[in-house]
Write an enzyme that holds these catalytic residues in place. Structure first.
Site, PDB file in Angstrom:
ATOM      1  N   THR A   1      21.948  24.184  83.868  1.00 17.87           N
ATOM      2  CA  THR A   1      21.117  23.199  83.811  1.00 17.87           C
ATOM      3  C   THR A   1      20.788  22.382  84.646  1.00 17.87           C
ATOM      4  OG1 THR A   1      23.869  22.127  84.339  1.00 17.87           O
ATOM      5  CG2 THR A   1      23.571  23.041  82.185  1.00 17.87           C
TER       6      THR A   1
ATOM      7  N   LYS B   1      29.089  -0.766  78.414  1.00 23.13           N
ATOM      8  CA  LYS B   1      29.830  -1.317  77.932  1.00 23.13           C
ATOM      9  C   LYS B   1      29.375  -3.185  78.191  1.00 23.13           C
ATOM     10  CE  LYS B   1      31.943   3.081  78.450  1.00 23.13           C
ATOM     11  NZ  LYS B   1      31.237   3.785  79.374  1.00 23.13           N
TER      12      LYS B   1
ATOM     13  N   TRP C   1      30.369  -1.114  72.795  1.00 21.78           N
ATOM     14  CA  TRP C   1      28.770  -0.210  73.036  1.00 21.78           C
ATOM     15  C   TRP C   1      27.810  -0.957  72.439  1.00 21.78           C
ATOM     16  CZ3 TRP C   1      30.774   5.549  72.791  1.00 21.78           C
ATOM     17  CH2 TRP C   1      32.244   4.987  73.380  1.00 21.78           C
TER      18      TRP C   1
END
Lengths: 542, 542
Positions: free
Chosen positions: A186, A439, A444
């Site tokens: 990754t 936030k 959210w």
């Protein structure tokens, strides 16, 4: 009591054997690093892969050894996919977009024994060759006439010499299907890269599932051009699905600009392609500028990051190319969902269909999805509740290579780091990366929605929405924008563009214009760098 | 070194879990034994299957126990598919067309513990109930109000009582994927029937492969009506593929006449069906007689025996229903090949396409095919060389249940008992059963070709071609024909009909007209009975 059917391990070599026996004449076309067009068939692919398997044995590659590639999409890379994994060794696809330091770190961590590279990466190889610790031989993927005249690379071998020097008789070995087949790191925006080590079993089950009609729908009638690189998550599994089904393959090599791709689409009769949105942006710009069209392309698979709705409309409405939105991760081999509409959705008005197509789609059989709240409890599939997305299935990672990072699972599920909703039809939509979510006053705000709106503005080339510090609300959205060439676009224009498109309190507090947004090695926007850059940005009125 | 992906066994219960979670609202429609139409959903199917799993546990059914069904295609049968196999027990589908003596023999051999039956089979159950040795309970698949008033069947239970009496909370157990899941006996024209014991693994891999675009091409957009019975080779795997993909299922119950089927096709919007040629003959006759058409049916899968070209033309040219010719066997779970044309074949003229469609098709990925000569050597794939067909793959039988009949394999391949050719594109065509082939003067004559020509004659309802003894040539073809009602058709007419259609020496030596041709329990012509019947037939001029 066990069933009494034949016991045959699921092995990657079986794909090649099938393609040779039942689709021997099917074509594989590659635009090579040298720029010319190369043609071969599955029959020839199989024979050359067996020669290469003999060559690998001759080089001392044993079961479980890692064999690295630094290569574009092309027939030689495909031969290595089968020769390396088929032999029982592990194909480690390195990402050439990484910094040489990272390449060295990853090659050492993987303990690569041999490294195959396309000539375009000669400078990178020269930069790392005397630093990597375990690589015993470097193989230039070319013929003798094109070998570099002089170089400091030790143990430099020529790919075509290796192939020519070996017999095409090789019996693919039989072994446990859980044996490791390939390795992909990754690109990890934080910390060291971590490896996903696939097995023959996970790859074969993924191949079955990915070829299903409601996934990527791969069959012998398709001509597939994977733009998505073979050096990253196995080009979404297409090199395997093509062999399983006998589809024609067309490889673009390093030529990923709109003009080169479009030429190949037209000359080879490509019916389906696959790639990330940034690639399609270049292609669409070229097609638009040259007043061209797509005469055989019927659909394109878009993943890697969310497809902006404006791009989806351009493909479908202007060029009659259906967009298949899909979602996956390195840790998922990569396929998790595909956005194939259900019959009752097909009958909706086009605007409603587009709204569904903007979602990442429904679970491909084999993968299960759930979203959970902060307390870990599963949230309803109502299209509204938004929570962390968790997945499980036989091609989902259990742990990273060498156990790096410890046990990533939560009660047997892999936490994706994405925040998503799932609707009553099972369609999942990513609203944010959990680390990118904004936030604001305890609520959210999803950055992706805000970016998609900005991207729909004709003057915007690229947009990223990040959290900026706010004294009262903790965080508020800040929009970072790259203008299109010659576009006149002000902060006020853009903020006004949000009116009526989104809840008022979601509207970004500010817009900054930049020359470019940093992209990672897989083409994704690096928002952590932007957050760093705008750490001290003061929002108006704050 | 093993990969590091999740270890999840391939279990049949996962199909049901997926269908419930991601296709919960999709419909399952059944015409019941009582004649009415019943509607349910995958969500309800899953809940009732869990109730039934609890009921099975309550009945004392343990892992590995065989649970038998004698039932038509319907939702309760589907519940048992999942409840029995999902619990780790073995679903044994009995063929109700067998003679009661055979049912007793098979139930005893399988050591069935519980038998579920549709009410239409009450007389059969009454005939066998006190003869079977191991069955502890009989369950009538109906509700309390329809239970037989008085019967001599011991331990007779009511299906709906069992379901109602249990909780729908049941955790599907996890176990080795090689565990036996279901059992189906071949109808064996000679000797005792032999059981094929499928595993969860073989069934799941078969389900993946059968749903692929170039196999049966199953997706959520399909409405599938399997005419092929769930009591024989799992209705070609469609009950599993439907759950995997979320397709709508429509079950015809016992009503397989043309009128009933056509009604259901139209009222439920069926898009794809599957069955043997004899069923389609009734359907086509009804549609023709009533001047009807198919408004939603797009294709039909035909297998079990070769589809006569005349039937294929009728479906495709008259009714615009594409025929997908497929081939399989009980010993292959059952799918082996599907006749999906390759792109270059799609571009051929319609007559040439039809000639390819008459073949059984190319290998579904996972199954490999080869043909061998008398010496066991592999013959070329040239469409001409004809030899015994052998197959292998993870859903091909390794040995029969309880090892009956010894080791059937030849060097790891299963000999099918079919004689076939394979062409350069990989398309296999069965020319005969090896025991039905006619050996004339040392050369082989394929009986199927001769039957297909006869079937194309408008006056022929059914035709079988068998070997008759000949003093000079050893064997010569004898054609056994059932005329269509009111058709005037002579021996001479029919023999003349062969002229120009086949090599002269293949022309049958004689024709006999009969009232009917004996069919086996799976609808196939029993040529061994015909050979017995015409053992002393004297051919003209012999």
């Amino acid at each position: 009591m066990n069933g009494s059917m034949m016991q045959q391990p699921l092995l990657i070599s079986s794909l090649l054997v099938h393609a040779e026996r039942h689709h021997g004449e099917q074509e594989i076309v590659s635009r090579r690093v040298e720029g010319d067009i190369h043609r071969t068939t599955y029959r020839e692919l199989a024979a050359r892969s067996r020669r290469m398997a003999n060559a690998l044995a001759r080089l001392g590659v044993r079961r479980g050894d890692r064999v690295a590639t630094l290569a574009w999409n092309g027939y030689r890379h495909l031969e290595l996919y089968y020769a390396v994994s088929g032999s029982g060794a592990v194909l480690h696809t390195l990402n050439p977009r990484l910094h040489p330091d990272q390449v060295v770190w990853i090659a050492d961590h993987a303990e690569d024994q041999v490294l195959f590279f396309d000539l375009s990466f000669l400078p990178l190889i020269e930069a790392v060759a005397d630093r990597v610790k375990t690589i015993k031989a470097f193989v230039a993927m070319t013929d003798r006439t094109r070998m570099p005249a002089s170089t400091a690379i030790p143990n430099l071998l020529c790919y075509e010499d290796l192939v020519a020097g070996q017999s095409d008789v090789f019996d693919w070995p039989t072994f446990d299907e859980n044996t490791a087949s390939s390795l992909c790191y990754t690109s990890g925006t934080t910390g060291n890269p971590k490896g996903a080590l696939y097995s023959h079993r996970s790859t074969m089950l993924h191949t079955f599932a990915s070829a299903l009609p409601d996934a990527l729908n791969i069959s012998a009638k398709e001509t597939i051009l994977p733009v998505v690189p073979m050096f990253h998550v196995n080009a979404w599994g297409l090199p395997y699905a093509a062999c399983m089904t006998g589809a024609k393959l067309v490889f673009p090599g390093p030529f990923l600009d709109g003009k080169s791709l479009h030429e190949l689409f037209e000359s080879e009769g490509v019916t389906v392609s696959a790639g990330v949105p940034t690639v399609w942006q270049g292609l669409l710009a070229h097609v638009e500028a040259s007043n061209a069209s797509f005469s055989t392309m019927r659909r394109t698979i878009i993943g890697g990051s969310a497809c902006p709705p404006a791009m989806m409309r351009a493909f479908q409405e202007r060029y009659d190319v259906q967009v298949l939105h899909a979602w996956g991760m390195t840790e998922l081999s990569p396929l998790g969902t595909a956005c194939v509409l259900k019959p009752h959705q097909q009958r909706l008005a086009s605007g409603q269909r587009l709204a569904i197509q903007a979602k990442q789609g429904r679970a491909v059989f084999g993968v299960d999805l759930k979203i959970v709240g902060d307390d870990g409890q599963e949230l309803p599939h109502d299209g509204k509740a938004s929570g962390e997305l968790l997945v499980r299935g036989p091609w989902v990672i259990r742990e990273y290579f060498k156990g790096e990072g410890g046990d990533p699972l939560v009660d047997g599920w892999f936490p994706t780091g994405d925040v998503a909703t799932i609707d009553a039809d099972g369609f999942m939509q990513i609203t944010d990366r959990s680390k990118d979510v904004i936030k604001s006053g305890g609520e959210w705000i999803g950055s992706i929605d805000l970016e998609n709106i900005a991207m729909a503005h004709p003057g915007v080339a690229m947009a990223a929405c990040i959290a900026a510090k706010h004294p009262k609300w903790d965080e508020r959205p800040l929009l970072v924008v790259v203008r299109k060439p010659n576009a006149e676009l002000s902060r006020g224009d853009l903020l006004q563009f949000y009116e009526g498109k989104i809840a008022k309190w979601w509207t970004p507090d500010d817009v900054v214009f930049v020359e470019g947004i940093p992209l990672g090695a897989t083409g994704k926007m690096q928002k952590n760098k932007l957050r760093e850059q705008f750490r001290d940005h003061s929002l108006p009125g704050a």
